[in-house]
Design a protein around this motif. Structure first.
Motif, PDB file in Angstrom:
ATOM      1  N   GLY A   1       6.684  10.752  -1.489  1.00 61.04           N
ATOM      2  CA  GLY A   1       8.101  11.099  -1.515  1.00 61.04           C
ATOM      3  C   GLY A   1       8.922  10.077  -0.766  1.00 61.04           C
ATOM      4  O   GLY A   1       8.739   8.865  -0.915  1.00 61.04           O
ATOM      5  N   ASP A   2       9.826  10.548   0.100  1.00 63.15           N
ATOM      6  CA  ASP A   2      10.762   9.655   0.783  1.00 63.15           C
ATOM      7  C   ASP A   2      10.251   9.088   2.096  1.00 63.15           C
ATOM      8  O   ASP A   2      10.717   8.049   2.554  1.00 63.15           O
ATOM      9  N   GLY A   3       9.320   9.809   2.750  1.00 58.24           N
ATOM     10  CA  GLY A   3       8.958   9.440   4.116  1.00 58.24           C
ATOM     11  C   GLY A   3       7.682   8.630   4.219  1.00 58.24           C
ATOM     12  O   GLY A   3       6.942   8.441   3.251  1.00 58.24           O
ATOM     13  N   PHE A   4       7.426   8.164   5.448  1.00 59.44           N
ATOM     14  CA  PHE A   4       6.218   7.404   5.758  1.00 59.44           C
ATOM     15  C   PHE A   4       5.611   7.987   7.022  1.00 59.44           C
ATOM     16  O   PHE A   4       6.109   7.764   8.130  1.00 59.44           O
TER      17      PHE A   4
ATOM     18  N   PHE B   1       0.834  -1.208   0.000  1.00 55.42           N
ATOM     19  CA  PHE B   1       0.000   0.000   0.000  1.00 55.42           C
ATOM     20  C   PHE B   1       0.865   1.252   0.000  1.00 55.42           C
ATOM     21  O   PHE B   1       0.603   2.212  -0.735  1.00 55.42           O
ATOM     22  N   ALA B   2       1.918   1.264   0.801  1.00 54.11           N
ATOM     23  CA  ALA B   2       2.800   2.431   0.865  1.00 54.11           C
ATOM     24  C   ALA B   2       3.513   2.663  -0.464  1.00 54.11           C
ATOM     25  O   ALA B   2       3.591   3.799  -0.958  1.00 54.11           O
ATOM     26  N   GLN B   3       4.032   1.608  -1.072  1.00 55.18           N
ATOM     27  CA  GLN B   3       4.767   1.778  -2.324  1.00 55.18           C
ATOM     28  C   GLN B   3       3.853   2.227  -3.461  1.00 55.18           C
ATOM     29  O   GLN B   3       4.252   3.033  -4.318  1.00 55.18           O
ATOM     30  N   LEU B   4       2.631   1.736  -3.477  1.00 54.25           N
ATOM     31  CA  LEU B   4       1.677   2.190  -4.493  1.00 54.25           C
ATOM     32  C   LEU B   4       1.328   3.662  -4.300  1.00 54.25           C
ATOM     33  O   LEU B   4       1.116   4.393  -5.278  1.00 54.25           O
ATOM     34  N   GLN B   5       1.257   4.101  -3.055  1.00 59.53           N
ATOM     35  CA  GLN B   5       1.030   5.526  -2.803  1.00 59.53           C
ATOM     36  C   GLN B   5       2.139   6.372  -3.411  1.00 59.53           C
ATOM     37  O   GLN B   5       1.877   7.420  -4.012  1.00 59.53           O
ATOM     38  N   ARG B   6       3.380   5.955  -3.229  1.00 60.13           N
ATOM     39  CA  ARG B   6       4.496   6.724  -3.777  1.00 60.13           C
ATOM     40  C   ARG B   6       4.345   6.919  -5.291  1.00 60.13           C
ATOM     41  O   ARG B   6       4.566   8.006  -5.822  1.00 60.13           O
ATOM     42  N   LEU B   7       3.972   5.852  -5.968  1.00 62.49           N
ATOM     43  CA  LEU B   7       3.784   5.930  -7.421  1.00 62.49           C
ATOM     44  C   LEU B   7       2.612   6.842  -7.759  1.00 62.49           C
ATOM     45  O   LEU B   7       2.681   7.662  -8.682  1.00 62.49           O
ATOM     46  N   MET B   8       1.519   6.678  -7.030  1.00 62.26           N
ATOM     47  CA  MET B   8       0.321   7.479  -7.269  1.00 62.26           C
ATOM     48  C   MET B   8       0.591   8.963  -7.063  1.00 62.26           C
ATOM     49  O   MET B   8       0.232   9.796  -7.897  1.00 62.26           O
TER      50      MET B   8
ATOM     51  N   GLY C   1      13.037   2.118  -3.626  1.00 62.92           N
ATOM     52  CA  GLY C   1      13.821   2.282  -2.411  1.00 62.92           C
ATOM     53  C   GLY C   1      13.723   3.680  -1.850  1.00 62.92           C
ATOM     54  O   GLY C   1      14.381   4.019  -0.866  1.00 62.92           O
ATOM     55  N   GLY C   2      12.897   4.491  -2.472  1.00 61.40           N
ATOM     56  CA  GLY C   2      12.716   5.877  -2.054  1.00 61.40           C
ATOM     57  C   GLY C   2      11.584   6.483  -2.838  1.00 61.40           C
ATOM     58  O   GLY C   2      10.682   5.780  -3.310  1.00 61.40           O
ATOM     59  N   ALA C   3      11.614   7.789  -3.020  1.00 61.27           N
ATOM     60  CA  ALA C   3      10.560   8.474  -3.753  1.00 61.27           C
ATOM     61  C   ALA C   3      10.482   7.965  -5.183  1.00 61.27           C
ATOM     62  O   ALA C   3      11.500   7.663  -5.806  1.00 61.27           O
ATOM     63  N   ALA C   4       9.264   7.866  -5.701  1.00 63.69           N
ATOM     64  CA  ALA C   4       9.057   7.432  -7.075  1.00 63.69           C
ATOM     65  C   ALA C   4       9.162   8.622  -8.024  1.00 63.69           C
ATOM     66  O   ALA C   4       8.859   9.762  -7.662  1.00 63.69           O
ATOM     67  N   GLU C   5       9.570   8.348  -9.230  1.00 63.43           N
ATOM     68  CA  GLU C   5       9.543   9.340 -10.296  1.00 63.43           C
ATOM     69  C   GLU C   5       8.207   9.251 -11.018  1.00 63.43           C
ATOM     70  O   GLU C   5       7.615   8.173 -11.110  1.00 63.43           O
ATOM     71  N   PRO C   6       7.707  10.370 -11.539  1.00 60.66           N
ATOM     72  CA  PRO C   6       6.465  10.284 -12.315  1.00 60.66           C
ATOM     73  C   PRO C   6       6.682   9.468 -13.576  1.00 60.66           C
ATOM     74  O   PRO C   6       7.776   9.442 -14.143  1.00 60.66           O
ATOM     75  N   GLY C   7       5.624   8.779 -14.009  1.00 59.37           N
ATOM     76  CA  GLY C   7       5.700   8.002 -15.225  1.00 59.37           C
ATOM     77  C   GLY C   7       5.385   8.835 -16.451  1.00 59.37           C
ATOM     78  O   GLY C   7       5.247  10.073 -16.378  1.00 59.37           O
TER      79      GLY C   7
END
Length: 585
Positions: A525-528, A333-340, A378-384
């Motif tokens: 971004g980077d944090g949770f 759930f957290a990693q999908l949020q970063r992408l979103m 492993g950190g903040a996602a880049e936009p697609g």
């Protein structure tokens, strides 16, 4: 709460559900003012509701909820109740929403099955420039921008409610403001939450307007249990009752708004002409099938499509189905949020001004590709690069706290899911005619272009509506019938909160209240950020081992309110993090 997985949850998680993103249900936003006179297009099949299921109200303050229920008992519609609820919320919960703010309202019409998104987002003044929040060539500090008159846009909540009432009201508009007028005139008891905001370090709580309003006869700040009277607000809502929305957008109240906006240091450019020219918009909803349901949200400038994108990605990440006791589910759930969030921040703005790739962000192949990145982050996602995208500058928007959400279903089965806001706590801290003014324009990107001159999707422009995280949801079954609604305040965290509630109820098979009660986890971004004290030490340790190092949530907390019809009854909830209640007849 019991965090173990139920047998029914295991059975549900084991089901084979075909991921679908039916293009037949894709309805993207309509642009331009001509939509004002057009009838809203229906969503999905024209299937009437299967019998009346109301009335029910879930709102963030008991006085506001009771005002809405009183309207429903008189035979009023869901929209009638929404007018009464907002009028009271603006008085008793002024830190969150009010007559000087904006809102998005999702409406379900039981007779036709139509879902309409009413856009009451504020607009920038006609004199606004992309450098609205610049001074001496540099962006203003956020505090200075919020407190300035430049932060206030033309308010939209009242005009939007009037538009919705004209189409879906059953009682006379003039009869919907009685509770708000009485409470303002006679006084109401300051609640603990309001008292905490009055005593907070938020700069808006210390403006001249706020100090005068929130001080007693002895000059001391009001505390929980004190009585607060607001005769100016009573006069305003009585004027609205008698003269309709024109009472706010023209005449004496409008002049008071402009005087407050243009007062003091850094006055704003909002004018009487801007107020008179404001128009709400009725837009087609953005809807997608998800599991056994169809979820409908407002189109941009709302960010509801980001919630739909996260849920679509979740269909490609089986770990999400693990349930609330599983660290793998929370990690996914957290990693999908970063992408979103990366995609939302880069591409979403006012679609009447910029091309927002709505279909591209929800494209099945694009969604699958983004979901495949989740385990690698492993950190903040880049936009697609979604289909139909245009290059956009990195976003520089800071979206603070100050919002509310409520849900109403009337006796005929019509429903409202409405998120409403003055943006930050007490908006700009400036008041007119008994209510606080919004600081909504600080929801624009402070930097309109990047070093290469590429524009930000959410840059300021005259008449433009700032991007919003507000994402009220209407839930339908696969035959197009209303079965529920949910939404939340929370600034940028709204998207995480609403997605959590939907996953909790519709994927993990929790009750609405248990889903709302779940710990919040926000990954942008980077944090949770999280409700760390609500995660067990064992679960926190497992998350840390997976790279999810929880820290206390620094954003506005949730205020989820939702209802879901299942097993022949209402399954409803109100967020215990606020003062909300659920009322039924």
């Amino acid at each position: 709460m019991d965090m173990t997985l139920s047998a029914s949850l295991r059975r549900r998680a084991a089901r084979i559900l075909t991921p679908v993103l039916s293009t037949a249900l894709i309805l993207t936003a309509c642009a331009g003012p001509m939509r004002l006179s057009a009838e809203p297009a229906p969503v999905a099949a024209q299937v009437p509701s299967q019998g009346a299921r109301g009335p029910i109200v879930s709102a963030a303050n008991p006085l506001a909820a009771e005002a809405g229920m009183a309207v429903l008992r008189r035979g009023g519609s869901a929209v009638d109740a929404a007018v009464a609820i907002q009028a009271v919320l603006g008085l008793v919960e002024p830190q969150s929403s009010g007559l000087g703010g904006g809102a998005f309202l999702m409406h379900y019409d039981a007779a036709s099955g139509a879902v309409t998104a009413f856009d009451g987002r504020e607009t920038a003044p006609s004199a606004a420039t992309p450098e609205l929040f610049f001074e001496d060539g540099e962006p203003l500090g956020f505090r200075e921008a919020v407190l300035s008159g430049r932060s206030t846009g033309a308010p939209g909540a009242v005009a939007m409610l009037a538009m919705a009432h004209e189409r879906h009201g059953r009682l006379a508009w003039s009869g919907l403001f009685g509770d708000a007028a009485r409470l303002a005139e006679d006084g109401f008891i300051v609640s603990p939450r309001l008292a905490g905001m009055i005593a907070s370090r938020a700069p808006q709580a210390s403006t001249d307007w706020a100090r005068a309003y929130f001080s007693g006869a002895d000059g001391e700040r009001l505390e929980a249990g004190d009585t607060l009277r607001n005769p100016a607000y009573a006069a305003t809502v009585r004027a609205l009752a008698e003269d309709g929305p024109d009472a706010l957008y023209r005449g004496d109240i409008a002049r008071e708004i402009i005087a407050a906006v243009q007062a003091g240091e850094r006055p704003g450019a909002l004018s009487l002409e801007d107020l008179a020219a404001y128009r709400p918009v009725a837009r087609e909803a953005v809807c997608r099938e998800w599991r056994l349901y169809v979820l409908c949200v407002p189109p941009p400038p709302s960010s509801g499509l980001a919630v739909l994108q996260l849920l679509a990605m979740a269909e490609h990440v089986p770990a999400v189905d693990g349930g609330p006791a599983e660290a793998d589910a929370w990690t996914a759930f957290a990693q999908l949020q970063r992408l979103m969030y990366a995609d939302r921040d880069r591409y979403v703005g006012d679609a009447d001004f910029v091309a927002v790739p709505v279909a591209g962000l929800l494209d099945p192949a694009y969604v699958a590709g983004r979901a495949a990145l989740a385990p690698t982050l492993g950190g903040a996602a880049e936009p697609g690069l979604p289909p139909g995208f245009q290059p956009r500058a990195a976003d520089a928007t800071a979206e603070p706290a100050g919002t509310s959400h409520f849900v109403v279903v009337d006796a005929q089965g019509n429903a409202v899911s409405m998120t409403t806001t003055v943006e930050s706590i007490f908006g700009s801290g400036r008041m007119a005619a008994g209510f606080f003014l919004n600081n909504q324009l600080t929801d624009f990107s402070f930097s309109p272009v990047d070093a290469a001159g590429v524009p930000a999707a959410n840059a300021v422009a005259p008449g433009k509506r700032p991007r919003s995280s507000m994402s009220p949801v209407i839930i339908l079954d696969r035959e197009g019938r209303f079965v529920g609604a949910v939404g939340s305040p929370g600034g940028t965290s709204i998207l995480a909160y609403v997605a959590k509630a939907l996953i909790g109820t519709l994927a993990w098979d929790l009750s609405m209240q248990d889903a709302i009660d779940l710990p919040n986890l926000v990954a942008r971004g980077d944090g949770f950020g999280a409700d760390t004290e609500m995660f067990t030490p064992e679960l926190q340790a497992e998350l840390a081992a997976a790279g999810i190092d929880l820290r206390p949530n620094a954003s506005e907390n949730s205020g989820l309110h939702g209802v879901l019809w299942r097993d022949g009854r209402w399954d409803a909830g109100a967020d215990p993090r606020r003062e909300g209640v659920v009322l039924t007849r």
